[in-house]
Motif scaffolding. Structure first.
Motif, mmCIF file in Angstrom:
data_model
loop_
_atom_site.group_PDB
_atom_site.id
_atom_site.type_symbol
_atom_site.label_atom_id
_atom_site.label_comp_id
_atom_site.label_asym_id
_atom_site.label_seq_id
_atom_site.Cartn_x
_atom_site.Cartn_y
_atom_site.Cartn_z
ATOM 1 N N VAL A 1 -4.035 7.291 18.236
ATOM 2 C CA VAL A 1 -2.897 7.289 17.735
ATOM 3 C C VAL A 1 -2.811 7.882 17.187
ATOM 4 C CG1 VAL A 1 -0.545 6.327 16.683
ATOM 5 C CG2 VAL A 1 -1.842 5.234 18.564
ATOM 6 N N GLU A 2 -2.092 9.397 16.728
ATOM 7 C CA GLU A 2 -2.155 10.471 16.231
ATOM 8 C C GLU A 2 -0.804 10.055 15.995
ATOM 9 O OE1 GLU A 2 -1.830 15.382 16.674
ATOM 10 O OE2 GLU A 2 -3.716 14.074 17.051
ATOM 11 N N ILE A 3 -0.802 10.156 14.299
ATOM 12 C CA ILE A 3 0.822 10.553 13.833
ATOM 13 C C ILE A 3 0.912 11.426 12.781
ATOM 14 C CG2 ILE A 3 2.152 8.916 11.940
ATOM 15 C CD1 ILE A 3 0.630 6.667 13.395
ATOM 16 N N GLN A 4 1.605 12.316 13.005
ATOM 17 C CA GLN A 4 2.350 13.235 12.287
ATOM 18 C C GLN A 4 2.924 12.951 10.783
ATOM 19 O OE1 GLN A 4 4.103 16.789 13.877
ATOM 20 N NE2 GLN A 4 2.443 16.818 15.544
ATOM 21 N N TYR A 5 2.800 13.157 9.798
ATOM 22 C CA TYR A 5 3.893 12.474 8.504
ATOM 23 C C TYR A 5 2.773 13.276 7.040
ATOM 24 C CZ TYR A 5 4.315 9.566 4.843
ATOM 25 O OH TYR A 5 5.345 8.992 3.772
ATOM 26 N N PRO A 6 4.011 13.609 6.816
ATOM 27 C CA PRO A 6 3.959 14.518 5.680
ATOM 28 C C PRO A 6 3.114 14.499 4.168
ATOM 29 C CG PRO A 6 6.345 13.851 5.169
ATOM 30 C CD PRO A 6 5.069 13.679 6.501
ATOM 31 N N ILE A 7 1.791 14.217 4.318
ATOM 32 C CA ILE A 7 0.953 13.421 3.827
ATOM 33 C C ILE A 7 1.253 14.906 2.516
ATOM 34 C CG2 ILE A 7 -1.593 12.753 2.579
ATOM 35 C CD1 ILE A 7 -1.889 12.302 6.190
ATOM 36 N N GLU A 8 0.772 15.424 2.607
ATOM 37 C CA GLU A 8 1.149 16.674 1.498
ATOM 38 C C GLU A 8 1.792 16.800 0.113
ATOM 39 O OE1 GLU A 8 -0.547 18.461 5.528
ATOM 40 O OE2 GLU A 8 1.037 17.052 4.698
ATOM 41 N N THR A 9 3.202 16.462 1.181
ATOM 42 C CA THR A 9 4.421 16.165 0.252
ATOM 43 C C THR A 9 4.616 14.559 -0.369
ATOM 44 O OG1 THR A 9 6.293 15.782 1.672
ATOM 45 C CG2 THR A 9 5.278 17.658 0.979
ATOM 46 N N GLN A 10 4.051 13.424 0.168
ATOM 47 C CA GLN A 10 4.718 12.717 0.340
ATOM 48 C C GLN A 10 3.438 11.458 -0.634
ATOM 49 O OE1 GLN A 10 7.901 11.420 0.889
ATOM 50 N NE2 GLN A 10 8.073 13.574 1.505
ATOM 51 N N VAL A 11 1.998 12.075 -0.105
ATOM 52 C CA VAL A 11 0.974 11.212 -1.026
ATOM 53 C C VAL A 11 0.805 11.564 -2.210
ATOM 54 C CG1 VAL A 11 -0.660 9.848 -0.878
ATOM 55 C CG2 VAL A 11 0.552 9.971 1.391
ATOM 56 N N HIS A 12 1.323 11.115 -3.351
ATOM 57 C CA HIS A 12 1.223 11.413 -4.703
ATOM 58 C C HIS A 12 0.420 10.710 -6.061
ATOM 59 C CE1 HIS A 12 3.291 15.841 -3.872
ATOM 60 N NE2 HIS A 12 3.906 15.146 -3.661
ATOM 61 N N ASP A 13 0.444 8.958 -5.896
ATOM 62 C CA ASP A 13 -0.129 8.268 -6.465
ATOM 63 C C ASP A 13 -0.727 7.284 -5.940
ATOM 64 O OD1 ASP A 13 1.853 7.065 -4.968
ATOM 65 O OD2 ASP A 13 3.318 7.048 -6.164
ATOM 66 N N ASP A 14 -1.547 7.448 -4.718
ATOM 67 C CA ASP A 14 -2.756 6.888 -4.378
ATOM 68 C C ASP A 14 -1.603 5.576 -4.228
ATOM 69 O OD1 ASP A 14 -5.140 6.233 -3.554
ATOM 70 O OD2 ASP A 14 -5.597 5.043 -5.753
ATOM 71 N N ASP A 15 -0.395 5.355 -4.114
ATOM 72 C CA ASP A 15 0.397 4.050 -3.551
ATOM 73 C C ASP A 15 0.606 4.046 -2.374
ATOM 74 O OD1 ASP A 15 1.657 2.301 -3.067
ATOM 75 O OD2 ASP A 15 3.297 2.949 -4.780
ATOM 76 N N LEU A 16 -0.436 2.946 -1.485
ATOM 77 C CA LEU A 16 -0.151 2.477 0.340
ATOM 78 C C LEU A 16 1.613 2.485 0.132
ATOM 79 C CD1 LEU A 16 -1.504 2.092 2.688
ATOM 80 C CD2 LEU A 16 -1.688 -0.702 1.582
ATOM 81 N N THR A 17 2.387 2.545 -0.404
ATOM 82 C CA THR A 17 3.958 2.294 0.462
ATOM 83 C C THR A 17 3.986 3.899 0.344
ATOM 84 O OG1 THR A 17 4.493 2.372 -2.226
ATOM 85 C CG2 THR A 17 4.120 0.132 -1.413
ATOM 86 N N THR A 18 3.952 4.608 0.143
ATOM 87 C CA THR A 18 3.560 6.096 0.420
ATOM 88 C C THR A 18 3.430 6.539 1.522
ATOM 89 O OG1 THR A 18 2.200 7.402 -1.166
ATOM 90 C CG2 THR A 18 4.207 7.004 -2.334
#
Length: 124
Positions: free
Chosen positions: A32-49
């Protein structure tokens, strides 16, 4: 665009058209390959992001262990639709399913089905 990939998950299932496949089953491999904007959505080491790959694994395992189909294409399409609905924050997904022990004459590593889809986000 960032990607979250779950590679080569393996399950014993009873999908297939042939009687032998339904009786003794066979191993399938799923990516399974999921495209998700990690670069803009994950900034705080929080699993909910982000999207938890542990949750995605559980969803895949539950789906393939609960449902049996004649066609591996139906497995791939059903799984894709489930994952797109469950993870609307994903931009797009690709699901690859390989059957390793296909009971046909010939020399090959596996047979693979690949399907892709995008989530429709409201632009209102």
């Amino acid at each position: 665009m960032g990607k979250i990939k779950l590679n080569n998950m393996q399950f014993h299932t009873y999908n297939g058209v042939l009687v032998e496949e339904k009786k003794i089953g066979q191993r399938i491999q799923i990516d399974v390959e999921i495209q998700y904007p990690i670069e803009t959505q994950v900034h705080d080491d929080d699993l909910t992001t982000t999207i938890s790959y542990a949750d995605v694994y559980d969803d895949v395992a539950n789906f393939v262990n609960e449902f049996n189909f004649n066609l591996i294409e139906s497995v791939a399409n059903g799984l894709l639709q489930l994952l797109l609905a469950k993870y609307p924050m994903a931009e797009a997904m690709t699901v690859r399913i390989r059957k390793v022990g296909v009971p046909i004459a010939g020399i090959f590593d596996n047979m693979e089905i690949e399907v892709s889809g995008v989530n429709q986000h409201d632009t209102k």
